[in-house]
Structures are given as structure tokens and as C-alpha cells.
Design an enzyme around this catalytic site. Structure first.
Site, short mmCIF file in Angstrom:
data_model
loop_
_atom_site.label_atom_id
_atom_site.label_comp_id
_atom_site.label_asym_id
_atom_site.label_seq_id
_atom_site.Cartn_x
_atom_site.Cartn_y
_atom_site.Cartn_z
N GLY A 16 0.81 -1.21 0.00
CA GLY A 16 0.00 0.00 0.00
C GLY A 16 0.84 1.26 0.00
N TYR A 139 -13.45 3.89 11.52
CA TYR A 139 -12.09 3.47 11.16
C TYR A 139 -11.08 3.94 12.20
CZ TYR A 139 -7.60 3.79 8.73
OH TYR A 139 -6.27 3.71 8.39
N LYS A 143 -8.69 1.61 14.87
CA LYS A 143 -7.22 1.70 14.95
C LYS A 143 -6.78 2.13 16.35
CE LYS A 143 -5.49 0.70 10.86
NZ LYS A 143 -4.42 -0.29 10.72
#
Length: 158
Positions: A16, A139, A143
């Protein structure tokens, strides 16, 4: 002595945006055993797959940079998916790394975990000063929970 020379490193998300840079930099520093699991072969939401990954690679270090992400529209349409996928990947990877006695695991966080009204420049001690921006909250909080898990595991397991 070169720290990276004989280390076996797994970098999730290594293909990524951030991961490519990390792979390149760690190679530049002397690491020759880097494995980048791809999601089509290693679905890190599944414990059995994580166990297979760790059995196959036997890493000394895991850098967890993998994430399921999207833009604002995707975040609004899929908050449950982003929360679940990111939390499950990280929580289960950290637990399996502990069980496999991986000596070091680094879980990459996100700017999305910071409060909506955070002063700029961001500082680590601002992380808990408020709720994240709503479109990124699922999200970001997933995390952030990996940070909590990491701190708890360090406290209990060393």
C-alpha cells in the site's frame, strides 16, 4: 552490527501507500527477509489465516500497516465494515503474534483517530482529547483500539 540484517519481517499492507515506503526503507537498512502478505491470499480478518501466515513466515517483527480504507463517501456508506475489518485484522494479529511469541509488533495508527477539533500540529498527547470526525470515526476508533490492546499486552505480557 546491523539491526535488520538477520531479521524476518512481515509487513501487512506492504503493497500500500505507506507500506511500499516501509518495505523500501527497511530493505535499504539491510533487511533481506521481508514478506508482504496480500489480502487475496491472506485474509487477516480470519484467525486461521493469520496462524497460517505466522507458521509460514515465523517473523521476528511484524509491522501492521494493513487497513480497509475509503474516501468520505465510502466511510459514510460502510462504517460498520471499516470498523469490523480493521479491528478484527489488528486484534487477532496482535493476539496471534503474542501466542507465536513474535518479539516485536508495530501497529500503525491513523490520523483519523485524532479528535475532530484537534490543534495543529497534531501531538500524540492530543489523541484522547475528543471524538474523531464522524465520517472517519469507525475506522479511527478501530485503529485506536489497537493502541489500547498494545498497551494492555505490553503491561500484562511484556
Amino acid at each position: 552490527m546491523n539491526f535488520w540484517k538477520n531479521k524476518k519481517v512481515v509487513i501487512t499492507g506492504g503493497a500500500g501507500f505507506l507500506g511500499k515506503f516501509m518495505v523500501r526503507e527497511i530493505k535499504r537498512r539491510g533487511c533481506r527477509q521481508i514478506f508482504v502478505p496480500r489480502s487475496y491470499e491472506y485474509d487477516l480478518r480470519k484467525v486461521s489465516v493469520i496462524r497460517r501466515l505466522l507458521k509460514e513466515t515465523r517473523p521476528d517483527i511484524i509491522i501492521h500497516a494493513a487497513a480497509v480504507v475509503g474516501g468520505i463517501g465510502a466511510n459514510r456508506e460502510n462504517p460498520g465494515k471499516f470498523f469490523y475489518d480493521n479491528l478484527m485484522m489488528g486484534v487477532q494479529l496482535i493476539e496471534q503474534a503474542r501466542l507465536f511469541q513474535v518479539s516485536k509488533l508495530v501497529a500503525i495508527g491513523t490520523i483519523c483517530a485524532y479528535p475532530k477539533f484537534c490543534p495543529v500540529p497534531f501531538r500524540e498527547d492530543f489523541l484522547w482529547d475528543g471524538y474523531p470526525e464522524e465520517t472517519n470515526a469507525a475506522y479511527g476508533l478501530a485503529k485506536k483500539m489497537l493502541l489500547v490492546q498494545s498497551q494492555a499486552y505490553r503491561q500484562q505480557y511484556g
